[in-house]
Design a protein around this motif. Structure first.
Motif, PDB file in Angstrom:
ATOM      1  N   MET A   1      -8.629  -7.141 -31.378  1.00  0.00           N
ATOM      2  CA  MET A   1      -7.865  -8.052 -32.193  1.00  0.00           C
ATOM      3  C   MET A   1      -6.887  -8.820 -31.299  1.00  0.00           C
ATOM      4  SD  MET A   1      -7.353  -8.054 -35.742  1.00  0.00           S
ATOM      5  CE  MET A   1      -6.568  -9.320 -36.630  1.00  0.00           C
ATOM      6  N   THR A   2      -6.785 -10.091 -31.503  1.00  0.00           N
ATOM      7  CA  THR A   2      -5.915 -10.953 -30.704  1.00  0.00           C
ATOM      8  C   THR A   2      -4.460 -10.784 -31.122  1.00  0.00           C
ATOM      9  OG1 THR A   2      -7.688 -12.539 -30.359  1.00  0.00           O
ATOM     10  CG2 THR A   2      -5.449 -13.352 -30.070  1.00  0.00           C
ATOM     11  N   ASP A   3      -3.586 -10.662 -30.118  1.00  0.00           N
ATOM     12  CA  ASP A   3      -2.146 -10.544 -30.357  1.00  0.00           C
ATOM     13  C   ASP A   3      -1.558 -11.898 -30.720  1.00  0.00           C
ATOM     14  OD1 ASP A   3      -2.246  -7.853 -29.504  1.00  0.00           O
ATOM     15  OD2 ASP A   3      -1.888  -8.448 -27.417  1.00  0.00           O
ATOM     16  N   PRO A  24      -7.721 -18.523 -38.864  1.00  0.00           N
ATOM     17  CA  PRO A  24      -8.341 -17.196 -38.864  1.00  0.00           C
ATOM     18  C   PRO A  24      -9.826 -17.272 -39.205  1.00  0.00           C
ATOM     19  CG  PRO A  24      -6.441 -17.279 -40.352  1.00  0.00           C
ATOM     20  CD  PRO A  24      -6.704 -18.670 -39.872  1.00  0.00           C
ATOM     21  N   GLY A  27     -11.220 -12.007 -38.675  1.00  0.00           N
ATOM     22  CA  GLY A  27     -10.309 -11.173 -37.910  1.00  0.00           C
ATOM     23  C   GLY A  27      -9.872 -11.763 -36.593  1.00  0.00           C
ATOM     24  N   GLU A  28     -10.460 -12.857 -36.184  1.00  0.00           N
ATOM     25  CA  GLU A  28     -10.069 -13.542 -34.953  1.00  0.00           C
ATOM     26  C   GLU A  28      -9.743 -14.992 -35.299  1.00  0.00           C
ATOM     27  OE1 GLU A  28      -9.249 -12.142 -32.256  1.00  0.00           O
ATOM     28  OE2 GLU A  28     -10.238 -10.206 -32.300  1.00  0.00           O
ATOM     29  N   TYR A  29      -9.873 -15.923 -34.341  1.00  0.00           N
ATOM     30  CA  TYR A  29      -9.385 -17.277 -34.585  1.00  0.00           C
ATOM     31  C   TYR A  29     -10.303 -18.354 -34.002  1.00  0.00           C
ATOM     32  CZ  TYR A  29      -5.184 -14.675 -35.581  1.00  0.00           C
ATOM     33  OH  TYR A  29      -4.296 -13.779 -36.110  1.00  0.00           O
ATOM     34  N   CYS A  42     -11.045 -14.423 -29.265  1.00  0.00           N
ATOM     35  CA  CYS A  42     -11.399 -13.062 -29.673  1.00  0.00           C
ATOM     36  C   CYS A  42     -10.838 -12.075 -28.658  1.00  0.00           C
ATOM     37  CB  CYS A  42     -12.912 -12.876 -29.731  1.00  0.00           C
ATOM     38  SG  CYS A  42     -13.750 -13.822 -30.991  1.00  0.00           S
ATOM     39  N   ASP A  43     -10.180 -11.057 -29.139  1.00  0.00           N
ATOM     40  CA  ASP A  43      -9.652  -9.998 -28.273  1.00  0.00           C
ATOM     41  C   ASP A  43      -8.866 -10.553 -27.083  1.00  0.00           C
ATOM     42  OD1 ASP A  43     -10.737  -7.930 -29.855  1.00  0.00           O
ATOM     43  OD2 ASP A  43     -12.685  -8.200 -28.890  1.00  0.00           O
TER      44      ASP A  43
END
Length: 101
Positions: A1-3, A24, A27-29, A42-43
């Motif tokens: 998950m991206t901060d 979004p 769960g990512e962008y 991602c991540d």
């Protein structure tokens, strides 16, 4: 998950290019520049779309699909703001403006 801090830092580095937004997605962008989709985040990793406009700038970068079923993208390091802006700007120029259709 991206901060959130990764997103904030990335947006601040790209801000001088224009309207930088993230949306979004599962769960990512997705990253947009002036309304055009240019990358996936991602991540805490920036995956930039491949196109003819950015080919020479990114040809030495690794490629990977950001998620299962996606097309391969270039993995762009986000440390150097100048290089990052050049790559994102070139990618933007290679993405068709869908609002003109």
């Amino acid at each position: 998950m991206t901060d959130k801090s990764f997103l904030t830092d990335l947006i601040s580095k790209l801000a001088e290019l224009g309207d930088v937004t993230v949306r979004p997605m599962m769960g990512e962008y997705l990253l947009y520049l002036n309304g055009r989709y240019v990358a996936v985040i991602c991540d805490n990793t920036l995956f930039v779309k491949q196109n003819k406009s950015n080919a020479q700038l990114v040809d030495n970068l690794p490629q990977k699909a950001p998620y299962d079923g996606a097309k391969p993208c270039f993995i762009v390091p986000c440390g150097d703001g100048n290089t990052l802006r050049k790559i994102i700007d070139a990618t933007y120029l290679g993405v068709p403006d869908k609002s003109k259709k």
